[in-house]
Design a protein around this motif. Sequence first.
Motif, mmCIF file in Angstrom:
data_model
loop_
_atom_site.group_PDB
_atom_site.id
_atom_site.type_symbol
_atom_site.label_atom_id
_atom_site.label_comp_id
_atom_site.label_asym_id
_atom_site.label_seq_id
_atom_site.Cartn_x
_atom_site.Cartn_y
_atom_site.Cartn_z
ATOM 1 N N ASP A 68 0.819 -1.207 0.000
ATOM 2 C CA ASP A 68 0.000 0.000 0.000
ATOM 3 C C ASP A 68 0.856 1.261 0.000
ATOM 4 N N ASP A 69 0.184 2.415 0.072
ATOM 5 C CA ASP A 69 0.864 3.708 0.009
ATOM 6 C C ASP A 69 1.895 3.851 1.126
ATOM 7 N N THR A 97 -0.609 -0.716 -6.625
ATOM 8 C CA THR A 97 -1.690 0.225 -6.939
ATOM 9 C C THR A 97 -1.852 1.162 -5.753
ATOM 10 N N ILE A 98 -1.410 2.408 -5.915
ATOM 11 C CA ILE A 98 -1.438 3.413 -4.860
ATOM 12 C C ILE A 98 -2.272 4.600 -5.335
ATOM 13 N N SER A 99 -2.395 5.594 -4.493
ATOM 14 C CA SER A 99 -3.089 6.818 -4.898
ATOM 15 C C SER A 99 -2.248 7.575 -5.920
ATOM 16 N N ASP A 100 -2.910 8.161 -6.918
ATOM 17 C CA ASP A 100 -2.162 8.971 -7.880
ATOM 18 C C ASP A 100 -1.550 10.192 -7.205
ATOM 19 N N ALA A 101 -2.194 10.683 -6.142
ATOM 20 C CA ALA A 101 -1.635 11.820 -5.399
ATOM 21 C C ALA A 101 -0.339 11.413 -4.704
ATOM 22 N N THR A 102 -0.297 10.199 -4.173
ATOM 23 C CA THR A 102 0.936 9.691 -3.558
ATOM 24 C C THR A 102 2.042 9.596 -4.595
ATOM 25 N N THR A 169 -1.343 5.148 -12.627
ATOM 26 C CA THR A 169 -2.275 4.772 -11.569
ATOM 27 C C THR A 169 -3.707 5.075 -11.973
ATOM 28 N N ARG A 170 -3.938 6.232 -12.587
ATOM 29 C CA ARG A 170 -5.298 6.581 -13.000
ATOM 30 C C ARG A 170 -5.820 5.593 -14.053
ATOM 31 N N LEU A 173 -6.765 2.376 -12.204
ATOM 32 C CA LEU A 173 -8.021 2.502 -11.474
ATOM 33 C C LEU A 173 -9.215 2.400 -12.425
#
Length: 296
Positions: A68-69, A97-102, A169-170, A173
Amino acid sequence: MTDRVGFIGLGNMGAPMAKRLLDRPGGLTVCDMRPEVVVTYTDAGANAADTPAAVAEHAEVISIAVVDDAQVRGVVDGPDGILRTAKPGSVIAVHSTISDATAEELAGICASHDVEFVDAPVSGGAPGANRGVLAVMVGGTETAFQRVREPFGAFADLIVHAGPVGAGTRMKLARNLLHFAAFTAATEAQRLAEAAGLDIAALGKVVRHSDAVTGGAGAIMLRDTTAAIEEGDFWLPILSHARDLGEKDLSLAMELGERLGVALPFAELAIDGLGIGLGVGTGPIATKKRTGGSPA
């Protein structure tokens, strides 16, 4: 010059991906919190490292496949993270698969160390990794993308440059939205089939067989826009035909569900949105359903 590769995280996905890098020229350095997992790779000729920082001492392209992130942050910028020792010009690639913001945040931190960062989530699961047929969606600079294409080719046969950092990442998702929405639709189809007295295992065989032939949901994902299709466009008759077939079969399934007392909320959504989503507008069956009138 062939980049030396490091791989951090030898779990369900990381393990088969890293194994396919063992025979690649340039050498492989692996790292995992479980020493017993690493032995398989060292026995095959890879180097082992106790920390991500130690991996960076021996590699210019470093892949990360952790959970994870929070784990990604620790591996990249923690006390024993990659950035403690990474050489300028190195590339860090995150397959988790993490947050695109991360991803965007970590790219900024890496840039301050003159290190490239790419988010590079994968699709295809462990079977795809074992066979070397994963799809990788890369977010990063063109320079970084060109650097990772060659090593990624060991475990992937489709490597897409999705755009700048965060785009990989986007894209993942969006791909997984389809994946798990389809799973939910499949459970609805199973409930209908079971209520109709059918063998749902046999239904599953039929679905897998036909999807392998037709391409499943991806078969309609061929346009470069979701805008409404104009008259004269090549796709108009093709997708209008798909809509008409879909509306007919969905309406028949809904009639069956009504007779059997099985709620089909996904079918309701599908018949309302299929034509609009395809860019060809609702067909006569969906229009009739909405208005209660006769098909045009």
